[in-house]
Design an enzyme around this catalytic site. Structure first.
Site, PDB file in Angstrom:
ATOM      1  N   THR A  32       0.834  -1.118   0.126  1.00 38.06           N
ATOM      2  CA  THR A  32       0.051   0.047   0.204  1.00 38.06           C
ATOM      3  C   THR A  32       0.952   1.196  -0.400  1.00 38.06           C
ATOM      4  OG1 THR A  32      -1.675  -1.230   1.486  1.00 38.06           O
ATOM      5  CG2 THR A  32      -1.389   1.319   1.910  1.00 38.06           C
ATOM      6  N   THR A  35       4.239   4.242  -4.005  1.00 34.40           N
ATOM      7  CA  THR A  35       5.218   3.165  -4.759  1.00 34.40           C
ATOM      8  C   THR A  35       4.418   2.299  -4.686  1.00 34.40           C
ATOM      9  OG1 THR A  35       6.881   4.154  -3.258  1.00 34.40           O
ATOM     10  CG2 THR A  35       8.268   1.933  -4.518  1.00 34.40           C
ATOM     11  N   GLU A 107       0.041  -5.464   6.233  1.00 34.36           N
ATOM     12  CA  GLU A 107       0.778  -5.601   5.404  1.00 34.36           C
ATOM     13  C   GLU A 107       1.997  -6.407   6.454  1.00 34.36           C
ATOM     14  OE1 GLU A 107       1.806  -0.941   4.040  1.00 34.36           O
ATOM     15  OE2 GLU A 107       2.658  -1.606   5.406  1.00 34.36           O
TER      16      GLU A 107
END
Length: 225
Positions: A32, A35, A107
């Site tokens: 997320t 980038t 993540e």
């Protein structure tokens, strides 16, 4: 190159890194942030060469779907070949601070399921000692004040991130003024505080590969086992 161009360069480098390993049944983990978004856009070029992706946030899932890349629930897959994500800071051991976008818990879960964690970042994220970037911590809302007091005992200066609700329905405390000399130890200490869901240190499970964008090009960095 400006920062956006560096991010695009590392996204392209990540695609080149994984492309030879893609198979029809490959499922990728996708992170997320800005980038990671460049990587999702690059991934669209090869969307017919792999099965699909698991996203670490609702925002990334939506971006993948816009590129017609199938998005799977993590519970429905047995494992991930690669997890590709950015970072807010990385040290030479590829221990990271993540969570500026408030997706740190998902993540961390997706990264834990991946065989190879590829971190993509520009050179501004490279530091010798983690901690200049405030450390995000996902907290159960009713525990906010208690957790903040415990973080002060650890030497930090926690600040409530106003208006931020995570995809899990929790809040974020950003902890300033930490000089993180022992990332694994601090990650464990903070996670033991009652009411903490997790913190943004990725030290127990660091990145395996860092693709670092610089003015000289993209550097591939690995830590020798």
């Amino acid at each position: 190159m400006n920062q956006d161009e560096l991010k695009q360069a590392v996204a392209k480098a990540a695609l080149d890194y994984i492309k030879p390993h893609l198979q029809s049944d490959t499922i990728l983990g996708i992170g997320t942030g800005s980038t990671a978004n460049y990587f999702i856009d690059a991934l669209a070029e090869v969307r017919t060469q792999f099965e699909g992706a698991v996203a670490s946030s609702e925002a990334s899932a939506e971006r993948l779907k816009k590129h017609n890349i199938p998005v799977y629930e993590l519970n429905s897959v047995s494992g991930l070949e690669f997890y590709i994500d950015g970072a807010d800071e990385t040290n030479p051991r590829l221990e990271l601070i993540k969570g500026g976008g408030a997706a740190l818990t998902r993540e961390k879960i997706v990264a834990a399921n991946a065989k190879t964690f590829i971190c993509i970042a520009d050179e501004s994220k490279w530091v010798d000692v983690l901690g200049d970037f405030p450390l995000p911590i996902e907290v159960i809302p009713m525990a906010r004040s208690y957790v903040a007091r415990e973080l002060v005992k650890l030497g930090g200066d926690p600040v409530y991130r106003e208006g931020c609700v995570t995809d899990n329905g929790n809040i974020i405390l950003d902890v300033f003024n930490l000089r993180i000399l022992e990332p694994v130890k601090l990650e464990q200490q903070i996670n033991q505080i009652t009411g903490v869901v997790t913190n943004g240190l990725f030290a127990m499970r660091p990145a395996d590969v860092l693709l670092l964008g610089s003015q000289e090009g993209v550097k591939t960095i690995k830590v020798d086992a």
